[in-house]
Design an enzyme around this catalytic site. Structure first.
Site, PDB file in Angstrom:
ATOM      1  CG  ASP A  15      -5.079   1.667   0.776  1.00  0.00           C
ATOM      2  OD1 ASP A  15      -5.162   0.767   1.625  1.00  0.00           O
ATOM      3  OD2 ASP A  15      -6.074   2.225   0.281  1.00  0.00           O
ATOM      4  CD  GLU A 188      -7.136  -6.089   0.271  1.00  0.00           C
ATOM      5  OE1 GLU A 188      -7.795  -5.434  -0.550  1.00  0.00           O
ATOM      6  OE2 GLU A 188      -7.427  -6.144   1.480  1.00  0.00           O
TER       7      GLU A 188
END
Length: 545
Positions: A15, A188
């Site tokens: 991430d 997302e």
């Protein structure tokens, strides 16, 4: 031409959020249940990276006791504005089932080393928050919103946007849903950029498994409507199973001081022997088509071309991530390699972390025995609260790890040693303990599957050890195979069993999309009697093969 070798942050570093401050580049990555929270690396050439800080290092900022495996710190966002670093992060308290408890916070600092502020609570409506600093100085929080009423498996309700008031230290105004994604679903990981009169919205889609992808949309207005890139996905390996880098997604973009554009993203490298070919193993938990990545989700980088008024594209063409990419036109800035052998005279080496607990003195001491790391045996390997485990990431497909332990367990409830660890239901543990008569012995505890299939196996008969004195413990990992060894002062002796290291991965058990970290190797101590009996570790060695 200088090339960048991917991944740039090997091992569990998912991430990524990237920011440039003058000539310095910083990448923040998720740390999940590992403490301290958020891992930040620095570079000046996008080729060489060095760990510089983990800013969430005290209970006021982060307390993850009770957080589930693969809970904790999700998807940080690091930005720079108004002469400060701004770090947004999620503490995921519940991640399974119809509801999620995902609390989002903001901390700031004048320099990357800190001091980092106490957190400002933002919201709990979803995860993957990011902060966008608009040209007019206003600040906007974006996050995906969790819709528990959806029953089709996609509870990702879109990307929402709300203003953040610096003066009031809270979110203000209307919450607007600005983008609901494409038919690839599971939208997302939003990041917003202002360029050529457009707002460009970068998102991740398809879940964080092998269907993962990066999608971009744009609008003339902050609140939309956003039109999706006609190419749909800027980056994905979902249709390229032969690619070296898989599970590519969750990205962020940076422009260099010379005007070049790069995108960082997560990826994984599945073991060659798990791509359709059965592996010799004790526990027979493979399916023939499984792909497994013990190193977890790593960070890679791609060069982009971004013509004025157009959507960006990978510089090498197509949408499949490249293992080697052209480096930017900047001077090389090498960093000092991490030493293979670590001792503890000068503190805990920076590559090591522990689990969940902000009160480190409950778990370990660096002063109780000078020169040693003393771990206090706390709760069991299944504990989500007080677990005395100090470990570092596996960063190579093949490596050796060794430690020297001095421990005198009085009974079988006290055990300590060397562990290959993914989570509470996936580990291989070479432990010094005691038999029923109190004599020291060496054994293996192995749990190679996710809940609800988890079971602890003891694949060898306990080996008697001398009554006192340090013991050397070692493991050798080569792809999907792990073997343990030990020494009581002479030559190394093998324990004679091969364990399945591929089980120490996101994909094992419940599969990618349900597990989000990666393999660690390190030192641990347990005392299920509650007496907190210690074990001393004198050194640790990690060396790539």
């Amino acid at each position: 031409m200088t090339e960048i070798q991917n991944p740039i942050l090997p091992g569990f570093n998912p991430d990524p959020s990237i920011v440039r401050v003058a000539e310095d580049y910083y990448i923040a990555t998720s740390t999940f249940e590992w403490y301290p929270g958020v891992q930040i690396h620095h570079s000046r050439d996008l080729v060489h990276w060095q760990l510089v800080t983990r800013p969430l290092d005290r209970a006021a900022q982060l307390d993850m006791r009770g957080d589930p495996d693969s809970g904790g710190v999700w998807a940080p966002c690091l930005t720079w504005a108004d002469d400060r670093f701004w770090l947004i992060y999620t503490d995921m308290k519940r991640r399974d089932g119809a509801w999620k408890d995902s609390h989002n916070y903001l901390v700031t600092a004048p320099t990357i080393e800190g001091p980092w502020s106490d957190p400002v609570y933002l919201n709990s409506s979803g995860f993957d928050p990011s902060l966008f600093h608009d040209e007019d100085g206003r600040k906007w929080l974006l996050n995906m919103i969790w819709d528990h009423n959806q029953t089709g498996g996609d509870r990702f309700g879109g990307i929402v946007c709300q203003e953040y008031s610096v003066g009031e230290k809270r979110l203000v105004g209307e919450v607007r849903n600005i983008y609901r994604g494409t038919d690839h679903k599971l939208t997302e990981g939003p990041h917003l950029y202002r360029r050529d009169g457009w707002y460009y919205l970068l998102t991740a889609e398809g879940g964080t498994g092998y269907e993962h992808a990066v999608t971009m949309a744009r609008s003339r207005d902050l609140f939309g409507p956003y039109e999706t890139d006609p190419a749909k996905h800027i980056l994905t390996a979902k249709d390229a199973p032969e690619a070296e880098l898989q599970r590519a997604g969750h990205a962020d973009i940076v422009q260099t001081q010379t005007g070049e554009v790069y995108m960082v993203h997560l990826c994984s490298r599945p073991l060659a022997e798990t791509r359709g070919a059965p592996v010799q193993e004790r526990y027979h938990i493979h399916t023939d088509d499984s792909r497994r990545s013990p190193l977890g989700r790593e960070t890679a980088i791609q060069k982009l071309v971004w013509p004025e008024g157009e959507f960006p594209r990978l510089a090498h063409g197509g949408c499949v991530p490249a293992a080697r990419v052209e480096a930017p036109n900047m001077p090389a800035y090498p960093v000092t390699p991490v030493p293979a052998l670590r001792t503890f005279e000068d503190g805990l080496p920076p590559e090591f972390q522990w689990l969940r607990n902000p009160h480190r003195d409950r778990l370990f001491s660096l002063t109780a025995r000078p020169g040693a790391l003393r771990l206090f045996g706390r709760e069991s390997p299944g504990s989500q609260f007080e677990h005395a485990l100090v470990a570092r990431r596996q960063e190579h497909i093949a490596f050796a790890a060794e430690t020297e332990i001095d421990v005198a367990p009085g009974d079988y409830q006290h055990f300590a040693g060397l562990i290959s660890w993914y989570g509470r239901f996936k580990f291989h543990y070479l432990a010094v303990t005691a038999d029923a008569d109190g004599a020291r012995a060496l054994t293996i505890y192995s749990c190679p599957a996710d809940w609800p299939d988890a079971r602890v196996e003891i694949p060898v008969e306990p080996i008697p050890l001398p009554a006192s004195g340090p013991i050397k413990l070692g493991c050798d990992i080569d792809g999907a195979r792990l073997t343990f060894r030990f020494s009581t002062g002479g030559d190394w002796q093998s324990l004679g069993v091969t364990l399945d290291q591929s089980a120490i991965s996101d994909e094992a058990g419940n599969g990618p999309g349900n597990n989000f970290t990666g393999a660690f190797v390190g030192m641990c101590a347990h005392d299920t009697s509650g007496r907190g009996r210690p074990a001393d570790f004198l050194s640790f060695r990690y060396e790539a093969k």
